[in-house]
Design a protein around this motif. Sequence first.
Motif, short mmCIF file in Angstrom:
data_model
loop_
_atom_site.label_atom_id
_atom_site.label_comp_id
_atom_site.label_asym_id
_atom_site.label_seq_id
_atom_site.Cartn_x
_atom_site.Cartn_y
_atom_site.Cartn_z
N GLU A 54 7.36 -12.17 1.61
CA GLU A 54 7.49 -10.88 2.04
C GLU A 54 6.22 -10.10 1.97
OE1 GLU A 54 8.36 -6.60 0.53
OE2 GLU A 54 7.41 -8.24 -0.39
N THR A 101 4.61 -12.70 5.99
CA THR A 101 4.84 -11.32 6.75
C THR A 101 3.43 -10.73 6.87
OG1 THR A 101 6.99 -11.27 5.49
CG2 THR A 101 5.93 -9.37 6.53
N ASN A 130 6.51 -13.92 9.92
CA ASN A 130 7.55 -13.00 9.78
C ASN A 130 6.68 -11.71 10.38
OD1 ASN A 130 9.92 -11.27 9.30
ND2 ASN A 130 9.25 -10.94 7.20
N VAL A 132 6.46 -8.01 11.29
CA VAL A 132 7.15 -6.53 10.93
C VAL A 132 6.12 -5.35 11.42
CG1 VAL A 132 8.13 -7.49 8.43
CG2 VAL A 132 5.96 -6.47 8.57
N SER A 134 6.24 -2.38 10.09
CA SER A 134 5.98 -1.51 8.82
C SER A 134 6.77 -0.13 8.95
CB SER A 134 4.39 -1.10 8.41
OG SER A 134 3.74 -2.25 8.39
N PHE A 135 7.13 0.34 7.83
CA PHE A 135 7.91 1.78 7.97
C PHE A 135 7.12 2.70 6.94
CE2 PHE A 135 10.72 -1.62 6.26
CZ PHE A 135 10.67 -1.37 5.24
N HIS A 151 9.40 4.96 15.15
CA HIS A 151 10.01 3.97 15.14
C HIS A 151 10.01 3.14 16.47
CE1 HIS A 151 14.02 1.31 15.36
NE2 HIS A 151 13.54 0.96 13.95
N GLY A 204 16.86 -4.71 13.51
CA GLY A 204 18.35 -4.66 13.29
C GLY A 204 18.68 -3.46 14.28
N SER A 205 17.77 -2.70 14.73
CA SER A 205 18.05 -1.40 15.40
C SER A 205 17.90 -1.90 16.92
CB SER A 205 16.90 -0.32 15.36
OG SER A 205 15.90 -1.02 15.76
N GLY A 208 14.68 -2.87 17.78
CA GLY A 208 14.32 -4.02 16.99
C GLY A 208 14.97 -5.45 17.56
N VAL A 220 15.94 -13.08 10.89
CA VAL A 220 16.65 -12.94 9.59
C VAL A 220 17.27 -11.56 9.60
CG1 VAL A 220 15.10 -14.57 8.41
CG2 VAL A 220 14.36 -12.17 8.46
N VAL A 222 20.56 -8.65 8.05
CA VAL A 222 21.39 -8.33 7.10
C VAL A 222 22.64 -7.55 7.65
CG1 VAL A 222 20.69 -8.46 4.66
CG2 VAL A 222 19.69 -6.67 6.09
N GLN A 316 15.88 1.66 10.10
CA GLN A 316 16.97 2.38 10.53
C GLN A 316 18.55 1.93 10.22
OE1 GLN A 316 16.34 3.74 14.52
NE2 GLN A 316 14.82 5.29 13.88
N SER A 317 18.31 0.61 10.81
CA SER A 317 19.69 -0.30 10.63
C SER A 317 20.37 -0.53 9.11
CB SER A 317 19.48 -1.67 11.24
OG SER A 317 18.29 -2.19 10.98
N ILE A 318 19.27 -0.65 8.30
CA ILE A 318 19.61 -0.78 6.88
C ILE A 318 20.19 0.69 6.40
CG2 ILE A 318 19.01 -1.14 4.48
CD1 ILE A 318 16.88 -3.24 5.79
N LEU A 370 19.58 -17.05 4.73
CA LEU A 370 18.36 -16.45 4.07
C LEU A 370 18.66 -16.24 2.80
CD1 LEU A 370 15.16 -16.18 4.61
CD2 LEU A 370 15.65 -13.94 4.74
C1 LIG Z 1 15.47 -10.41 5.79
C2 LIG Z 1 14.56 -9.20 6.03
C3 LIG Z 1 13.39 -9.44 5.74
C4 LIG Z 1 12.32 -8.33 5.77
N1 LIG Z 1 11.18 -8.56 5.39
C5 LIG Z 1 10.08 -7.48 5.54
C6 LIG Z 1 9.04 -7.38 4.83
O1 LIG Z 1 8.46 -8.29 4.34
N2 LIG Z 1 7.88 -6.54 5.22
C7 LIG Z 1 8.39 -5.38 5.94
O2 LIG Z 1 7.51 -4.38 5.94
N3 LIG Z 1 9.70 -5.24 6.41
C8 LIG Z 1 10.59 -6.05 6.32
N4 LIG Z 1 11.70 -6.15 6.92
C9 LIG Z 1 12.10 -5.08 7.70
C10 LIG Z 1 12.38 -5.20 8.99
O3 LIG Z 1 10.97 -5.87 9.56
C11 LIG Z 1 13.01 -4.06 10.02
O4 LIG Z 1 12.22 -2.74 9.63
C12 LIG Z 1 14.23 -3.85 9.38
O5 LIG Z 1 15.23 -5.08 9.32
C13 LIG Z 1 15.10 -2.60 9.96
O6 LIG Z 1 15.07 -2.98 11.51
P1 LIG Z 1 14.51 -2.00 12.56
O7 LIG Z 1 13.20 -1.86 12.28
O8 LIG Z 1 15.10 -2.55 13.94
O9 LIG Z 1 15.46 -0.58 11.96
C14 LIG Z 1 12.79 -7.14 6.64
C15 LIG Z 1 13.96 -7.02 7.03
C16 LIG Z 1 14.93 -8.19 6.83
C17 LIG Z 1 16.65 -7.82 6.95
#
Ligand SMILES: Cc1cc2nc3c(=O)[nH]c(=O)nc-3n(C[C@H](O)[C@H](O)[C@H](O)COP(=O)(O)O)c2cc1C
Length: 422
Positions: A54, A101, A130, A132, A134-135, A151, A204-205, A208, A220, A222, A316-318, A370
């Motif tokens: 991560e 990541t 991986n 990403v 960032s948020f 976003h 997740g969104s 996304g 990956v 949740v 957002q999805s979380i 995972l």
């Molecule tokens: C299993 C998993 C691992 C993730 N690892 C990272 C990470 O290492 N760094 C990070 O900035 N975001 C990480 N995220 C966030 C995702 O990149 C993403 O922002 C999040 O799943 C929400 O989806 P959305 O951006 O479509 O709303 C992770 C999410 C999940 C589910």
Amino acid sequence: MNEPMTLGWFVNYMPTGWNRPWAGPDPRAWTDGSFYVDMAKALERSCIDFVMLEDSSVVPENFGGDMVAEFKATVKAPKHDPLPLAAAISQETSRLGVVTTMSTSLYPPDRLARMQATLDELSDGRNGWNIVTSFEDLAARNVGLEKLWEHDERYLRADEYLRVTSEMWSGTDGIDFDGRYYRVNGPSAPMSRQERPVLCQAGGSPAGMDFAAEWADLIVSVPVGIDAMKKYRDGIRERIERSGGDPDRCRVLYMVTPILGETDAEAAAKRDRMYSPESDNFLRRIVQLSNISEIDFSTYDLDAPIPSDATTNGAQSILDTMKRLTEGSSLRQVLGSTGESTSLDLVGTPATVADRMEEAMEIVGGDGFLLFHGGGGLITRRYLDEVLDGLVPELQRRGLARNEYAEGTFRERLARSVPTGG
Ligand SMILES: Cc1cc2nc3c(=O)[nH]c(=O)nc-3n(C[C@H](O)[C@H](O)[C@H](O)COP(=O)(O)O)c2cc1C
């Protein structure tokens, strides 16, 4: 099931369970990477497909408006960079996939393409990225931006970013990319064994998921509960089909924290202790939730649901999942009984947990899991052993987890299944 699941392990390169029981004799040695290298070797001994490292690059101030809770809870800091650790792991292992990541919002594409290509060579074709976006606005400020893009725009940029890096990985002499967001003239990345890393993503969104379906080899996720897991996977597969692709080219894994015991009752008691609002883990979990949603939960009533109008420019999805779970209940109750980042509650003996994983994969049709030590817990060797020496052999005996690696690169192995000894 007729093929073994794909299994990965999600891990932070940050303090291990240094202030907890079972921390081991060297809890402060995490900084030299040796704990994580040992861990990677243990994962490889159990034929786990990959380790995912991560990353984030901030000390968040989301909870309480300052860094105090963050340092107390060690959720996102202190943290080392995962790339050198990935290089060290790849030198000490030979079959394990190694996924790092990196954020498309924080790295220039040519830098990222070269680092990933180099890691692919160092690992002889076992590298994954991986992706990403960032948020955290704080992370943006560290690289000279005022704040992150909105976003959905982050995913539009990421899409173009992948087009740039794909060109860089394709091995042409030089590239001349002139897009909406990026202009890159330069030498390509050196050719690497897999040509490009195994692309992992966790969108997740809707935006996304569009991005993940377009680019990812491995997703990956949740979504919480069997129905949501199935809906998520179907959503990804529909998107791939709509654009004329083969949905089987992408594997969808679900994040889980198995809680194991000698008996089901012992495991349940362990879960209750781990998730208890009175436990040390609770602060970590609330701070973590503040980090991923950028909402200051120190100002919220924990004995109420998350307000339905709460929004985020973060994950957002979380946040949506947590809002749904706390409806008619409260944040304290939900966090007191289940993990905040786990698709299924997996609690019991290895046999009980293996039953549940098997059943979930049969209904959902998913490709695996995972694994990670969630629930606010920091990783210890003890937890690792319970999963690798207890649960994984149980899955292997049933033919649900592989007990040998196939030949080939990480991508080739993902694309193919290996018959297990079962
Ligand atoms: C299993 C998993 C691992 C993730 N690892 C990272 C990470 O290492 N760094 C990070 O900035 N975001 C990480 N995220 C966030 C995702 O990149 C993403 O922002 C999040 O799943 C929400 O989806 P959305 O951006 O479509 O709303 C992770 C999410 C999940 C589910």
